[in-house]
Design a protein around this motif. Structure first.
Motif, mmCIF file in Angstrom:
data_model
loop_
_atom_site.group_PDB
_atom_site.id
_atom_site.type_symbol
_atom_site.label_atom_id
_atom_site.label_comp_id
_atom_site.label_asym_id
_atom_site.label_seq_id
_atom_site.Cartn_x
_atom_site.Cartn_y
_atom_site.Cartn_z
ATOM 1 N N PRO A 39 0.816 -1.217 0.000
ATOM 2 C CA PRO A 39 0.000 0.000 0.000
ATOM 3 C C PRO A 39 0.849 1.266 0.000
ATOM 4 N N SER A 40 2.121 1.162 0.429
ATOM 5 C CA SER A 40 3.015 2.334 0.446
ATOM 6 C C SER A 40 4.450 1.848 0.380
ATOM 7 N N ALA A 41 5.338 2.748 -0.062
ATOM 8 C CA ALA A 41 6.759 2.379 -0.097
ATOM 9 C C ALA A 41 7.303 2.200 1.316
ATOM 10 N N ARG A 42 6.823 3.043 2.242
ATOM 11 C CA ARG A 42 7.383 2.983 3.602
ATOM 12 C C ARG A 42 7.115 1.641 4.251
ATOM 13 N N GLY A 44 7.039 -1.127 2.603
ATOM 14 C CA GLY A 44 8.053 -1.979 1.967
ATOM 15 C C GLY A 44 9.411 -1.809 2.623
ATOM 16 N N LEU A 45 9.759 -0.557 2.926
ATOM 17 C CA LEU A 45 11.049 -0.297 3.599
ATOM 18 C C LEU A 45 11.061 -0.976 4.964
ATOM 19 N N TYR A 46 9.969 -0.802 5.691
ATOM 20 C CA TYR A 46 9.877 -1.422 7.023
ATOM 21 C C TYR A 46 10.051 -2.946 6.904
ATOM 22 N N ASN A 65 16.751 13.441 3.606
ATOM 23 C CA ASN A 65 15.899 12.294 3.347
ATOM 24 C C ASN A 65 14.486 12.541 3.842
ATOM 25 N N CYS A 66 13.588 11.730 3.342
ATOM 26 C CA CYS A 66 12.220 11.733 3.839
ATOM 27 C C CYS A 66 12.233 11.098 5.233
ATOM 28 N N GLU A 67 11.517 11.726 6.143
ATOM 29 C CA GLU A 67 11.556 11.213 7.521
ATOM 30 C C GLU A 67 10.977 9.806 7.632
ATOM 31 N N THR A 68 10.123 9.413 6.690
ATOM 32 C CA THR A 68 9.523 8.075 6.783
ATOM 33 C C THR A 68 10.582 6.975 6.669
ATOM 34 N N VAL A 69 11.708 7.295 6.012
ATOM 35 C CA VAL A 69 12.782 6.295 5.877
ATOM 36 C C VAL A 69 13.366 6.012 7.266
ATOM 37 N N ALA A 107 20.107 3.129 0.901
ATOM 38 C CA ALA A 107 20.572 4.087 -0.108
ATOM 39 C C ALA A 107 19.353 4.734 -0.753
ATOM 40 N N THR A 108 19.138 6.016 -0.447
ATOM 41 C CA THR A 108 18.019 6.736 -1.066
ATOM 42 C C THR A 108 18.498 7.364 -2.368
ATOM 43 N N HIS A 109 17.868 6.985 -3.452
ATOM 44 C CA HIS A 109 18.237 7.522 -4.760
ATOM 45 C C HIS A 109 17.480 8.838 -4.949
ATOM 46 N N GLU A 133 17.765 -0.537 -1.072
ATOM 47 C CA GLU A 133 17.674 0.655 -1.913
ATOM 48 C C GLU A 133 16.303 1.310 -1.761
ATOM 49 N N ASP A 134 16.314 2.582 -1.414
ATOM 50 C CA ASP A 134 15.081 3.352 -1.379
ATOM 51 C C ASP A 134 14.927 4.001 -2.758
ATOM 52 N N CYS A 135 14.136 3.337 -3.599
ATOM 53 C CA CYS A 135 13.933 3.806 -4.975
ATOM 54 C C CYS A 135 12.608 4.557 -5.085
ATOM 55 N N ALA A 136 12.159 5.131 -3.967
ATOM 56 C CA ALA A 136 10.875 5.849 -3.982
ATOM 57 C C ALA A 136 10.848 6.875 -5.112
ATOM 58 N N HIS A 137 12.006 7.522 -5.374
ATOM 59 C CA HIS A 137 12.080 8.547 -6.420
ATOM 60 C C HIS A 137 12.647 7.992 -7.735
ATOM 61 N N LEU A 164 4.786 4.230 -5.687
ATOM 62 C CA LEU A 164 3.930 4.500 -6.846
ATOM 63 C C LEU A 164 3.185 5.817 -6.677
ATOM 64 N N ALA A 165 3.350 6.428 -5.501
ATOM 65 C CA ALA A 165 2.764 7.751 -5.272
ATOM 66 C C ALA A 165 3.649 8.843 -5.866
ATOM 67 N N LYS A 166 4.880 8.517 -6.214
ATOM 68 C CA LYS A 166 5.806 9.557 -6.671
ATOM 69 C C LYS A 166 5.809 9.654 -8.189
ATOM 70 N N HIS A 167 6.659 8.864 -8.810
ATOM 71 C CA HIS A 167 6.827 8.922 -10.262
ATOM 72 C C HIS A 167 5.482 8.719 -11.004
ATOM 73 N N GLY A 172 -1.230 6.278 -4.159
ATOM 74 C CA GLY A 172 -0.653 5.405 -3.126
ATOM 75 C C GLY A 172 0.014 4.240 -3.819
ATOM 76 N N GLY A 173 0.463 3.278 -3.037
ATOM 77 C CA GLY A 173 1.048 2.067 -3.605
ATOM 78 C C GLY A 173 2.560 2.082 -3.606
ATOM 79 N N GLY A 174 3.110 0.905 -3.521
ATOM 80 C CA GLY A 174 4.556 0.735 -3.556
ATOM 81 C C GLY A 174 4.890 -0.660 -4.051
#
Ligand SMILES: Cc1ncc(COP(=O)(O)O)c(C=O)c1O
Length: 407
Positions: A39-42, A44-46, A65-69, A107-109, A133-137, A164-167, A172-174
Protein backbone atom coordinates in the motif's frame (compact mmCIF):
# COMPACT_ATOMS: atom_id res chain seq x y z
CA UNK A 1 -8.55 -13.96 3.41
CA UNK A 2 -6.78 -13.05 6.57
CA UNK A 3 -7.47 -11.05 9.68
CA UNK A 4 -6.00 -7.65 10.35
CA UNK A 5 -3.13 -7.07 12.74
CA UNK A 6 -5.27 -4.97 15.01
CA UNK A 7 -8.70 -6.48 14.83
CA UNK A 8 -10.72 -9.29 13.40
CA UNK A 9 -11.91 -7.63 10.22
CA UNK A 10 -11.29 -9.76 7.15
CA UNK A 11 -8.47 -8.51 4.97
CA UNK A 12 -8.16 -9.07 1.24
CA UNK A 13 -4.50 -9.82 0.75
CA UNK A 14 -2.85 -7.52 -1.71
CA UNK A 15 -1.01 -10.48 -3.25
CA UNK A 16 -4.26 -12.29 -3.97
CA UNK A 17 -5.51 -12.76 -7.47
CA UNK A 18 -4.62 -11.55 -10.93
CA UNK A 19 -5.43 -7.89 -10.13
CA UNK A 20 -2.56 -7.70 -7.68
CA UNK A 21 -0.11 -9.51 -9.93
CA UNK A 22 -1.04 -7.25 -12.84
CA UNK A 23 0.29 -4.32 -10.79
CA UNK A 24 3.51 -6.16 -9.99
CA UNK A 25 4.28 -7.82 -13.32
CA UNK A 26 5.12 -4.87 -15.59
CA UNK A 27 7.75 -3.63 -13.13
CA UNK A 28 9.03 -7.17 -12.56
CA UNK A 29 9.57 -7.56 -16.28
CA UNK A 30 11.20 -4.15 -16.57
CA UNK A 31 13.67 -4.56 -13.70
CA UNK A 32 14.08 -8.34 -13.74
CA UNK A 33 13.22 -9.01 -10.11
CA UNK A 34 10.24 -10.24 -8.11
CA UNK A 35 8.07 -7.39 -6.84
CA UNK A 36 5.57 -7.41 -4.00
CA UNK A 37 2.73 -4.92 -4.09
CA UNK A 38 2.50 -2.66 -1.02
CA UNK A 39 0.00 0.00 0.00
CA UNK A 40 3.01 2.33 0.45
CA UNK A 41 6.76 2.38 -0.10
CA UNK A 42 7.38 2.98 3.60
CA UNK A 43 5.70 -0.32 4.47
CA UNK A 44 8.05 -1.98 1.97
CA UNK A 45 11.05 -0.30 3.60
CA UNK A 46 9.88 -1.42 7.02
CA UNK A 47 9.36 -5.02 5.85
CA UNK A 48 12.77 -5.17 4.18
CA UNK A 49 14.54 -3.78 7.24
CA UNK A 50 12.55 -5.88 9.71
CA UNK A 51 12.81 -9.04 7.63
CA UNK A 52 16.41 -8.86 6.42
CA UNK A 53 18.32 -7.00 9.17
CA UNK A 54 18.68 -8.14 12.81
CA UNK A 55 17.13 -5.77 15.41
CA UNK A 56 19.62 -3.42 17.05
CA UNK A 57 21.72 -3.08 13.88
CA UNK A 58 23.17 0.37 13.11
CA UNK A 59 21.80 1.36 9.71
CA UNK A 60 23.42 4.08 7.62
CA UNK A 61 21.23 6.51 5.65
CA UNK A 62 21.49 9.97 4.15
CA UNK A 63 20.25 12.74 6.48
CA UNK A 64 18.86 14.55 3.41
CA UNK A 65 15.90 12.29 3.35
CA UNK A 66 12.22 11.73 3.84
CA UNK A 67 11.56 11.21 7.52
CA UNK A 68 9.52 8.08 6.78
CA UNK A 69 12.78 6.30 5.88
CA UNK A 70 14.09 6.92 9.37
CA UNK A 71 10.73 6.02 10.92
CA UNK A 72 10.72 2.69 9.07
CA UNK A 73 14.20 1.90 10.41
CA UNK A 74 13.29 2.88 13.97
CA UNK A 75 10.06 0.85 13.81
CA UNK A 76 12.11 -2.14 12.60
CA UNK A 77 14.19 -1.90 15.79
CA UNK A 78 17.29 -0.48 14.03
CA UNK A 79 19.51 2.45 15.01
CA UNK A 80 19.77 5.09 12.27
CA UNK A 81 23.23 6.55 11.64
CA UNK A 82 23.50 9.57 9.36
CA UNK A 83 25.83 9.16 6.39
CA UNK A 84 28.25 11.64 4.82
CA UNK A 85 26.47 13.55 2.07
CA UNK A 86 27.81 14.11 -1.43
CA UNK A 87 27.48 17.75 -2.54
CA UNK A 88 27.17 16.45 -6.10
CA UNK A 89 23.77 14.86 -5.66
CA UNK A 90 22.70 14.69 -1.99
CA UNK A 91 23.20 10.92 -1.84
CA UNK A 92 25.66 9.04 0.39
CA UNK A 93 29.31 10.03 -0.13
CA UNK A 94 30.67 6.49 -0.25
CA UNK A 95 34.33 7.48 0.02
CA UNK A 96 33.72 9.17 3.38
CA UNK A 97 31.72 6.45 5.14
CA UNK A 98 32.97 5.32 8.55
CA UNK A 99 32.03 1.65 8.33
CA UNK A 100 32.76 0.89 11.95
CA UNK A 101 29.74 -0.94 13.41
CA UNK A 102 27.53 -0.44 10.34
CA UNK A 103 25.46 -3.55 9.59
CA UNK A 104 23.05 -2.16 7.03
CA UNK A 105 22.66 0.73 4.59
CA UNK A 106 19.58 2.38 3.13
CA UNK A 107 20.57 4.09 -0.11
CA UNK A 108 18.02 6.74 -1.07
CA UNK A 109 18.24 7.52 -4.76
CA UNK A 110 17.31 11.15 -4.21
CA UNK A 111 15.13 12.55 -7.03
CA UNK A 112 16.03 9.45 -9.03
CA UNK A 113 19.81 9.86 -8.80
CA UNK A 114 21.55 6.68 -7.66
CA UNK A 115 24.90 8.34 -6.93
CA UNK A 116 27.64 5.77 -6.48
CA UNK A 117 25.32 2.78 -6.06
CA UNK A 118 27.63 0.29 -7.79
CA UNK A 119 30.50 1.20 -5.50
CA UNK A 120 28.22 1.23 -2.44
CA UNK A 121 26.81 -2.21 -3.30
CA UNK A 122 30.33 -3.60 -3.72
CA UNK A 123 31.41 -2.15 -0.34
CA UNK A 124 28.32 -3.56 1.38
CA UNK A 125 28.95 -6.97 -0.10
CA UNK A 126 32.62 -6.93 0.93
CA UNK A 127 31.74 -5.89 4.49
CA UNK A 128 28.66 -8.08 4.92
CA UNK A 129 26.31 -5.08 5.34
CA UNK A 130 22.73 -5.48 4.12
CA UNK A 131 21.90 -2.95 1.40
CA UNK A 132 18.33 -1.74 0.96
CA UNK A 133 17.67 0.66 -1.91
CA UNK A 134 15.08 3.35 -1.38
CA UNK A 135 13.93 3.81 -4.98
CA UNK A 136 10.88 5.85 -3.98
CA UNK A 137 12.08 8.55 -6.42
CA UNK A 138 13.78 6.25 -8.91
CA UNK A 139 11.06 4.28 -10.61
CA UNK A 140 12.81 4.34 -13.98
CA UNK A 141 16.51 4.88 -13.32
CA UNK A 142 19.05 2.55 -14.88
CA UNK A 143 22.77 2.50 -14.16
CA UNK A 144 25.34 1.80 -16.86
CA UNK A 145 28.26 -0.45 -15.92
CA UNK A 146 31.84 -0.26 -17.18
CA UNK A 147 31.07 -2.66 -20.04
CA UNK A 148 28.04 -0.62 -21.09
CA UNK A 149 25.59 -3.07 -19.44
CA UNK A 150 22.51 -1.47 -17.92
CA UNK A 151 21.06 -2.43 -14.59
CA UNK A 152 17.91 -1.08 -12.96
CA UNK A 153 18.03 0.45 -9.49
CA UNK A 154 16.29 -1.76 -6.98
CA UNK A 155 18.40 -4.74 -8.07
CA UNK A 156 21.70 -3.79 -6.43
CA UNK A 157 20.76 -4.48 -2.82
CA UNK A 158 18.98 -7.22 -0.87
CA UNK A 159 15.81 -5.22 -1.47
CA UNK A 160 14.62 -2.21 -3.45
CA UNK A 161 11.50 -0.20 -2.71
CA UNK A 162 9.53 1.88 -5.23
CA UNK A 163 6.81 4.42 -4.40
CA UNK A 164 3.93 4.50 -6.85
CA UNK A 165 2.76 7.75 -5.27
CA UNK A 166 5.81 9.56 -6.67
CA UNK A 167 6.83 8.92 -10.26
CA UNK A 168 3.51 7.42 -11.44
CA UNK A 169 1.66 9.90 -9.18
CA UNK A 170 -0.85 7.21 -8.23
CA UNK A 171 -2.86 7.80 -5.09
CA UNK A 172 -0.65 5.41 -3.13
CA UNK A 173 1.05 2.07 -3.61
CA UNK A 174 4.56 0.74 -3.56
CA UNK A 175 6.59 -2.21 -4.80
CA UNK A 176 9.14 -4.16 -2.79
CA UNK A 177 11.68 -5.84 -5.10
CA UNK A 178 13.43 -8.84 -3.57
CA UNK A 179 14.98 -12.17 -4.47
CA UNK A 180 12.63 -15.13 -4.91
CA UNK A 181 13.96 -16.93 -1.85
CA UNK A 182 12.67 -14.28 0.58
CA UNK A 183 9.61 -13.10 -1.37
CA UNK A 184 7.14 -15.54 0.20
CA UNK A 185 8.28 -14.77 3.73
CA UNK A 186 8.08 -11.01 3.22
CA UNK A 187 4.68 -11.30 1.49
CA UNK A 188 3.40 -13.22 4.51
CA UNK A 189 4.81 -10.60 6.90
CA UNK A 190 3.12 -7.89 4.81
CA UNK A 191 -0.22 -9.66 4.84
CA UNK A 192 -0.13 -9.94 8.62
CA UNK A 193 0.27 -6.17 8.92
CA UNK A 194 -2.40 -5.10 6.46
CA UNK A 195 -5.75 -3.80 7.60
CA UNK A 196 -8.94 -4.18 5.61
CA UNK A 197 -9.42 -1.93 2.56
CA UNK A 198 -11.74 0.95 3.26
CA UNK A 199 -13.34 1.40 -0.14
CA UNK A 200 -15.16 4.62 0.84
CA UNK A 201 -11.97 6.17 2.14
CA UNK A 202 -10.07 5.15 -0.99
CA UNK A 203 -11.96 7.49 -3.26
CA UNK A 204 -9.58 10.43 -2.68
CA UNK A 205 -6.66 8.17 -3.61
CA UNK A 206 -8.40 7.17 -6.85
CA UNK A 207 -9.52 10.68 -7.72
CA UNK A 208 -6.58 12.76 -6.44
CA UNK A 209 -4.17 11.97 -9.31
CA UNK A 210 -6.82 12.88 -11.87
CA UNK A 211 -7.72 16.11 -10.09
CA UNK A 212 -4.08 17.03 -9.75
CA UNK A 213 -3.34 16.39 -13.42
CA UNK A 214 -6.32 18.47 -14.45
CA UNK A 215 -5.54 21.37 -12.13
CA UNK A 216 -1.88 21.41 -13.14
CA UNK A 217 -2.81 21.29 -16.80
CA UNK A 218 -5.04 24.31 -16.26
CA UNK A 219 -2.15 26.19 -14.60
CA UNK A 220 -4.16 26.90 -11.48
CA UNK A 221 -1.27 26.89 -9.05
CA UNK A 222 -3.07 28.16 -5.95
CA UNK A 223 -6.02 25.79 -6.30
CA UNK A 224 -3.62 22.98 -7.28
CA UNK A 225 -1.65 23.42 -4.12
CA UNK A 226 -4.73 23.61 -1.93
CA UNK A 227 -6.29 20.59 -3.64
CA UNK A 228 -3.09 18.59 -3.23
CA UNK A 229 -2.97 19.41 0.45
CA UNK A 230 -6.67 18.74 0.97
CA UNK A 231 -6.28 15.40 -0.75
CA UNK A 232 -3.17 14.72 1.30
CA UNK A 233 -0.89 14.35 -1.70
CA UNK A 234 1.64 16.80 -0.35
CA UNK A 235 2.51 17.16 3.31
CA UNK A 236 3.81 20.27 4.99
CA UNK A 237 6.78 19.50 7.19
CA UNK A 238 6.08 19.71 10.88
CA UNK A 239 8.10 18.72 13.85
CA UNK A 240 7.94 19.48 17.51
CA UNK A 241 9.64 18.40 20.67
CA UNK A 242 6.78 16.20 21.82
CA UNK A 243 6.79 14.24 18.56
CA UNK A 244 10.54 13.68 18.81
CA UNK A 245 10.40 12.77 22.50
CA UNK A 246 7.55 10.31 22.00
CA UNK A 247 9.36 8.65 19.09
CA UNK A 248 12.56 8.34 21.13
CA UNK A 249 10.57 6.71 23.96
CA UNK A 250 8.91 4.29 21.53
CA UNK A 251 12.30 3.49 19.96
CA UNK A 252 13.82 2.75 23.36
CA UNK A 253 11.34 -0.01 24.00
CA UNK A 254 13.29 -2.48 21.92
CA UNK A 255 11.51 -5.52 23.37
CA UNK A 256 8.30 -4.61 21.61
CA UNK A 257 8.64 -4.67 17.82
CA UNK A 258 4.95 -4.24 17.16
CA UNK A 259 4.60 -1.92 14.15
CA UNK A 260 1.26 -0.53 15.33
CA UNK A 261 3.14 1.41 18.05
CA UNK A 262 4.69 3.45 15.23
CA UNK A 263 1.53 4.08 13.21
CA UNK A 264 1.49 7.72 14.28
CA UNK A 265 4.86 8.39 12.65
CA UNK A 266 4.64 5.94 9.79
CA UNK A 267 1.32 7.50 8.74
CA UNK A 268 2.74 10.97 8.14
CA UNK A 269 1.23 12.21 4.89
CA UNK A 270 -0.14 8.77 4.00
CA UNK A 271 -2.77 7.69 6.49
CA UNK A 272 -3.37 4.38 4.75
CA UNK A 273 0.22 3.27 4.73
CA UNK A 274 -0.72 -0.29 5.72
CA UNK A 275 -4.32 -0.42 4.58
CA UNK A 276 -4.76 -3.06 1.88
CA UNK A 277 -5.87 -1.68 -1.47
CA UNK A 278 -9.19 -2.73 -2.93
CA UNK A 279 -9.44 -4.00 -6.48
CA UNK A 280 -10.66 -0.53 -7.49
CA UNK A 281 -7.61 1.31 -6.17
CA UNK A 282 -5.16 -1.34 -7.41
CA UNK A 283 -6.69 -0.99 -10.86
CA UNK A 284 -6.24 2.79 -10.72
CA UNK A 285 -2.64 2.43 -9.54
CA UNK A 286 -1.89 -0.12 -12.29
CA UNK A 287 -3.21 2.33 -14.90
CA UNK A 288 -0.95 5.10 -13.59
CA UNK A 289 2.03 2.74 -13.74
CA UNK A 290 1.24 1.84 -17.36
CA UNK A 291 0.89 5.52 -18.19
CA UNK A 292 4.21 6.57 -16.68
CA UNK A 293 5.94 3.66 -18.38
CA UNK A 294 4.44 4.55 -21.74
CA UNK A 295 6.70 5.79 -24.54
CA UNK A 296 5.13 9.23 -24.78
CA UNK A 297 5.42 9.93 -21.03
CA UNK A 298 9.05 8.77 -21.03
CA UNK A 299 9.92 10.94 -23.99
CA UNK A 300 8.41 14.01 -22.32
CA UNK A 301 10.24 13.32 -19.08
CA UNK A 302 13.55 12.74 -20.84
CA UNK A 303 13.20 15.96 -22.80
CA UNK A 304 12.62 17.88 -19.55
CA UNK A 305 15.63 16.26 -17.88
CA UNK A 306 17.83 17.19 -20.86
CA UNK A 307 16.82 20.85 -20.69
CA UNK A 308 17.10 21.15 -16.90
CA UNK A 309 20.41 19.29 -16.64
CA UNK A 310 21.99 21.81 -19.04
CA UNK A 311 21.27 24.73 -16.67
CA UNK A 312 24.34 26.14 -14.88
CA UNK A 313 22.53 25.62 -11.55
CA UNK A 314 22.00 21.86 -12.08
CA UNK A 315 23.64 19.71 -9.39
CA UNK A 316 26.84 18.26 -10.81
CA UNK A 317 25.70 14.70 -10.05
CA UNK A 318 22.88 15.07 -12.59
CA UNK A 319 25.27 15.05 -15.56
CA UNK A 320 25.98 11.32 -15.39
CA UNK A 321 22.22 10.57 -15.37
CA UNK A 322 20.97 13.25 -17.76
CA UNK A 323 19.84 10.44 -20.08
CA UNK A 324 17.52 8.98 -17.43
CA UNK A 325 13.80 9.73 -16.87
CA UNK A 326 14.41 11.27 -13.44
CA UNK A 327 11.66 12.12 -10.97
CA UNK A 328 13.08 15.59 -10.37
CA UNK A 329 16.18 17.46 -11.49
CA UNK A 330 17.83 19.11 -8.47
CA UNK A 331 19.19 22.61 -9.07
CA UNK A 332 21.34 24.24 -6.40
CA UNK A 333 20.40 27.88 -6.19
CA UNK A 334 21.49 30.79 -4.01
CA UNK A 335 18.03 31.86 -2.88
CA UNK A 336 15.96 28.71 -3.07
CA UNK A 337 12.96 30.06 -1.19
CA UNK A 338 12.61 33.09 -3.48
CA UNK A 339 12.94 30.79 -6.51
CA UNK A 340 10.29 28.52 -5.10
CA UNK A 341 7.91 31.44 -4.57
CA UNK A 342 8.52 32.74 -8.11
CA UNK A 343 7.84 29.28 -9.54
CA UNK A 344 4.66 28.98 -7.54
CA UNK A 345 3.41 32.25 -9.02
CA UNK A 346 3.89 30.66 -12.46
CA UNK A 347 1.97 27.56 -11.46
CA UNK A 348 4.96 25.32 -10.74
CA UNK A 349 4.77 23.81 -7.28
CA UNK A 350 8.01 22.61 -5.67
CA UNK A 351 7.62 19.50 -3.55
CA UNK A 352 9.95 16.88 -2.03
CA UNK A 353 12.14 19.29 -0.06
CA UNK A 354 13.94 17.60 2.80
CA UNK A 355 14.86 20.29 5.22
CA UNK A 356 16.30 20.37 7.81
CA UNK A 357 18.50 17.26 7.65
CA UNK A 358 17.24 14.36 9.80
CA UNK A 359 19.97 14.67 12.44
CA UNK A 360 19.18 18.38 12.93
CA UNK A 361 15.49 17.61 13.06
CA UNK A 362 15.46 14.59 15.36
CA UNK A 363 18.67 14.96 17.33
CA UNK A 364 21.38 12.48 18.23
CA UNK A 365 19.05 10.25 20.31
CA UNK A 366 17.22 9.13 17.17
CA UNK A 367 19.57 10.00 14.32
CA UNK A 368 23.24 9.54 15.11
CA UNK A 369 24.78 12.69 13.56
CA UNK A 370 26.56 12.48 10.23
CA UNK A 371 30.16 13.57 9.55
CA UNK A 372 29.29 16.28 6.96
CA UNK A 373 26.60 18.45 8.61
CA UNK A 374 27.62 21.52 6.65
CA UNK A 375 27.11 19.75 3.31
CA UNK A 376 23.80 18.24 4.44
CA UNK A 377 22.53 21.67 5.55
CA UNK A 378 23.82 23.32 2.37
CA UNK A 379 22.02 20.76 0.24
CA UNK A 380 18.81 21.01 2.27
CA UNK A 381 18.87 24.83 2.06
CA UNK A 382 19.75 25.25 -1.63
CA UNK A 383 18.29 22.24 -3.49
CA UNK A 384 15.44 23.14 -5.81
CA UNK A 385 14.02 19.92 -7.27
CA UNK A 386 12.25 20.63 -10.56
CA UNK A 387 9.74 18.30 -12.18
CA UNK A 388 11.01 17.61 -15.72
CA UNK A 389 7.41 17.51 -16.93
CA UNK A 390 7.12 21.17 -15.95
CA UNK A 391 10.49 22.25 -17.36
CA UNK A 392 9.06 24.42 -20.14
CA UNK A 393 6.81 26.32 -17.78
CA UNK A 394 9.58 26.80 -15.20
CA UNK A 395 12.40 27.79 -17.57
CA UNK A 396 11.84 31.58 -17.71
CA UNK A 397 12.36 31.64 -13.93
CA UNK A 398 15.07 28.98 -13.78
CA UNK A 399 17.28 30.69 -16.39
CA UNK A 400 17.63 33.72 -14.11
CA UNK A 401 18.65 31.82 -10.98
CA UNK A 402 22.07 32.28 -9.40
CA UNK A 403 23.94 29.09 -8.44
CA UNK A 404 24.53 28.39 -4.74
CA UNK A 405 28.11 28.86 -3.60
CA UNK A 406 29.70 25.49 -2.92
CA UNK A 407 30.14 24.76 0.82
C1 LIG B 1 12.89 9.46 -0.33
C2 LIG B 1 11.59 8.82 0.07
N1 LIG B 1 11.59 7.56 0.50
C3 LIG B 1 10.46 6.93 0.88
C4 LIG B 1 9.24 7.57 0.83
C5 LIG B 1 8.00 6.85 1.25
O1 LIG B 1 7.13 6.66 0.16
P1 LIG B 1 5.58 6.39 0.39
O2 LIG B 1 4.94 7.72 0.63
O3 LIG B 1 5.09 5.72 -0.85
O4 LIG B 1 5.45 5.52 1.58
C6 LIG B 1 9.19 8.90 0.37
C7 LIG B 1 7.94 9.66 0.30
O5 LIG B 1 7.20 9.85 1.19
C8 LIG B 1 10.40 9.54 -0.02
O6 LIG B 1 10.39 10.80 -0.45
Amino acid sequence: MNTSATGDQPVTLSSEGPAARSTERPTERRIGRRCLYMPSARLGLYLALRGLVPPGTRVLMSPVNCETVMFAAVAAGLRPVMAPVSPADGTIDVGRIDWDGIGAVVATHLYGLPGEIRRLAAECERRGAVLVEDCAHAFQTEVTGPGGERRHVGTFGAAGVFSLAKHPRAGGGGLLAVDDDVAERLAKARDELLTAPAVGRELPAVIAPLVRDAVFALRLSGPAWRAAKALRIEVAHENDEARVRDLAAAADDTDDLDLTRFDRWMSVGAGGYRVAHSRLLRGAVARRVRLVDGRRARRRRLAGVRVLSALPTAATGVTAFADQPLFRVPLLVADRDAARAALERRGVITTCLYTPPLDDDFGPGLAEPGPTPQIARWWARHALPVDPLQAARALPILRRLVPAVHP
